[in-house]
Design an enzyme around this catalytic site. Sequence first.
Site, mmCIF file in Angstrom:
data_model
loop_
_atom_site.group_PDB
_atom_site.id
_atom_site.type_symbol
_atom_site.label_atom_id
_atom_site.label_comp_id
_atom_site.label_asym_id
_atom_site.label_seq_id
_atom_site.Cartn_x
_atom_site.Cartn_y
_atom_site.Cartn_z
ATOM 1 N N ARG A 285 0.756 -1.370 0.011
ATOM 2 C CA ARG A 285 0.029 0.081 -0.056
ATOM 3 C C ARG A 285 0.769 1.282 0.064
ATOM 4 O O ARG A 285 0.808 2.131 -0.793
ATOM 5 C CB ARG A 285 -1.055 -0.001 1.214
ATOM 6 C CG ARG A 285 -2.036 -0.959 0.846
ATOM 7 C CD ARG A 285 -2.907 -1.032 2.476
ATOM 8 N NE ARG A 285 -3.908 -1.858 2.100
ATOM 9 C CZ ARG A 285 -5.045 -2.337 2.588
ATOM 10 N NH1 ARG A 285 -4.995 -2.134 4.101
ATOM 11 N NH2 ARG A 285 -6.125 -3.061 2.171
ATOM 12 N N TYR B 93 -6.100 -0.861 -6.833
ATOM 13 C CA TYR B 93 -5.584 -2.207 -6.215
ATOM 14 C C TYR B 93 -4.989 -1.845 -4.811
ATOM 15 O O TYR B 93 -4.699 -0.620 -4.460
ATOM 16 C CB TYR B 93 -4.537 -2.780 -7.227
ATOM 17 C CG TYR B 93 -3.405 -2.042 -7.705
ATOM 18 C CD1 TYR B 93 -2.958 -1.049 -7.240
ATOM 19 C CD2 TYR B 93 -2.904 -2.542 -9.006
ATOM 20 C CE1 TYR B 93 -1.743 -0.375 -7.736
ATOM 21 C CE2 TYR B 93 -1.940 -2.027 -9.780
ATOM 22 C CZ TYR B 93 -1.347 -0.814 -9.105
ATOM 23 O OH TYR B 93 -0.183 -0.289 -9.809
ATOM 24 N N GLU B 94 -4.676 -3.168 -4.283
ATOM 25 C CA GLU B 94 -4.122 -3.146 -2.789
ATOM 26 C C GLU B 94 -5.429 -2.203 -1.867
ATOM 27 O O GLU B 94 -4.958 -1.816 -0.808
ATOM 28 C CB GLU B 94 -3.076 -2.365 -2.362
ATOM 29 C CG GLU B 94 -1.637 -2.918 -3.510
ATOM 30 C CD GLU B 94 -1.518 -4.309 -3.436
ATOM 31 O OE1 GLU B 94 -1.838 -5.060 -2.419
ATOM 32 O OE2 GLU B 94 -1.297 -5.007 -4.225
ATOM 33 N N GLY B 95 -6.610 -2.304 -2.263
ATOM 34 C CA GLY B 95 -7.685 -1.937 -1.457
ATOM 35 C C GLY B 95 -7.858 -0.651 -1.912
ATOM 36 O O GLY B 95 -6.884 0.615 -2.093
#
Length: 584
Positions: free
Chosen positions: A295, A436-438
């Site tokens: 992140r 992406y990655e949340g």
Amino acid sequence: MPSYHAPLADFQFLLRDWLKLDKHYQETGLSDFDFELANEIVAQGAKFATDVVAPLNRPGDEEGCKLKDGMVTTPQGFASAYKEYVANGWNAMLGPEEFEGQALPYTIAVPVHEMLNSANLSWRLTTMLTESTVLAMCKHASEELQQQYLAKLVTGEWTGTMNLTEPHAGTDLALLNTKAEPQDDGSYSITGNKIFITGGDHDWTDNVIHMVLARLPDAPKGVKGISLFLVPKFLLDDHGNPATANSLSVGSIEHKMGIKASPTCVMNYDGAKGFLVGEPHQGLACMFTMMNDARFQVGLQGLGAAEASYQGALAYARERLQSRAPQGIQQPNEKADPIIFQPDVARMLLTQKSLTEGCRALSLFYAKYMDRERANHEDQQAADVLQFLTPICKAFMTDMGLEVSSLGIQVLGGHGYIREWGMEQLMRDVRIAMLYEGTNGIQALDLIGRKLTRDGGKMLQSTYSAFAELVNDIHDGEHQSRAQALLDDWRASSADCLGMDAKDVAAAACDYLAFSAYSLLGVLWYSIADSANRTDNKVMAESKRKTCAFYEARILPRRDAHRIAFKAGADAILAVAGSEFDYL
């Protein structure tokens, strides 16, 4: 295509004069490092990024990746650039020394990573996830797995991936269906499908190590029943070399808006042999070791794209002649003045500059606390600061990357919309970083729901104290008082969220994150401007002071709108429902 130049002067100023790197290394117990060594490594990283990786960016976007006979091929030059990267030791920068790593401070590695993202975001992605795989294995894998796989991941002989998402299970991993059946030899048979797998296959290395979330037969329902497994593309022989092909395959390559040169794969696991990482049913905690690192690294993607866009816009604005400046003729020997003298263009450039350089300082501030946390795992303040800032770095720096790359197109006008100028690629590439990655909405919920309200304000206080140290070091009395007032106001408004119910917390999340980011960047800018008063580079000193003034006058007021919004509650958001959205 804009020509990328590494911002070495800014790195030198921030590391030496603002972050006070020599003092930081002494206090952290990293006495083998100093600013001179850091500066040399960053300069060499700049050379690799600009000379080797950047020239591949546009051709890679044009060529894309190909899947044929089950094998993925990346664009011409990508694999050879990776081999040079590995041969020069860049992949091993952060790896542990006992597994052939260099254990460099994050304050050295982060600038190199930013430059790689500016040079070629698609190329950087695979190396980024390998570093995250190394972290997860260092913290959670058994000694046997570490001995078999870790050194080759650290050096880059092999690469790693993160396998979470399934067609029906994205943010809600409780819906995950991939199965792991125990085998007599202690391994597990992994069966299922994963999507959006960055670097799922490629032509860079002779093995790819997948970190896969799956469920054991006796797993409880929900996220508490997920385990993590190491699943190699090729199983190893008795000498530790890739031998037998594992029962996994690439189903397809995703056709994407951007990052076209990065192989984003659909992965099929058909009874593939895997090995448990960590304890059973604790896979999500293990995976978060990877995800939290990724992140922050995704935040650096936003920063990298922003820097590249700013450079392209600035170069164009200096050369493009259109009309006369309203403040008076600037170049009387020309038929018109460069558009950089137009107030609206200057506004866009300064917005790009203030956000990009502010986020660069935030990334190095974060790296400082990563150094502290790795040097002393008992440093609770460092751990708190990193947890609190991670969603801010990921979400705000990628939001900022999209805004800045959009402004870059706007500065170039119609030329910005044409592919050959390269500005539109930056915007297409960075758009994924908000997803992406949340997604950034998930990051905002994490910040206000977990890091603030559920924690009761402890991480908030640790972060406040960390920024207060910067304020205390400001020499200029006016800047110090403004920074302190800003920091105190941020803490007080943050504390107001502690009494919100779950509905209002969810409604406030995105605006609270933006409010926090603009506030903390304001504190950073006051600190940066003050440090600039003591640098030998007079042009930079004047630039930093004036950019700080612009941020204060033109960007910082955004926080007030976000504060009004996050305190407004959820009623206006939830009032519209059902057919009221579309009148059907």
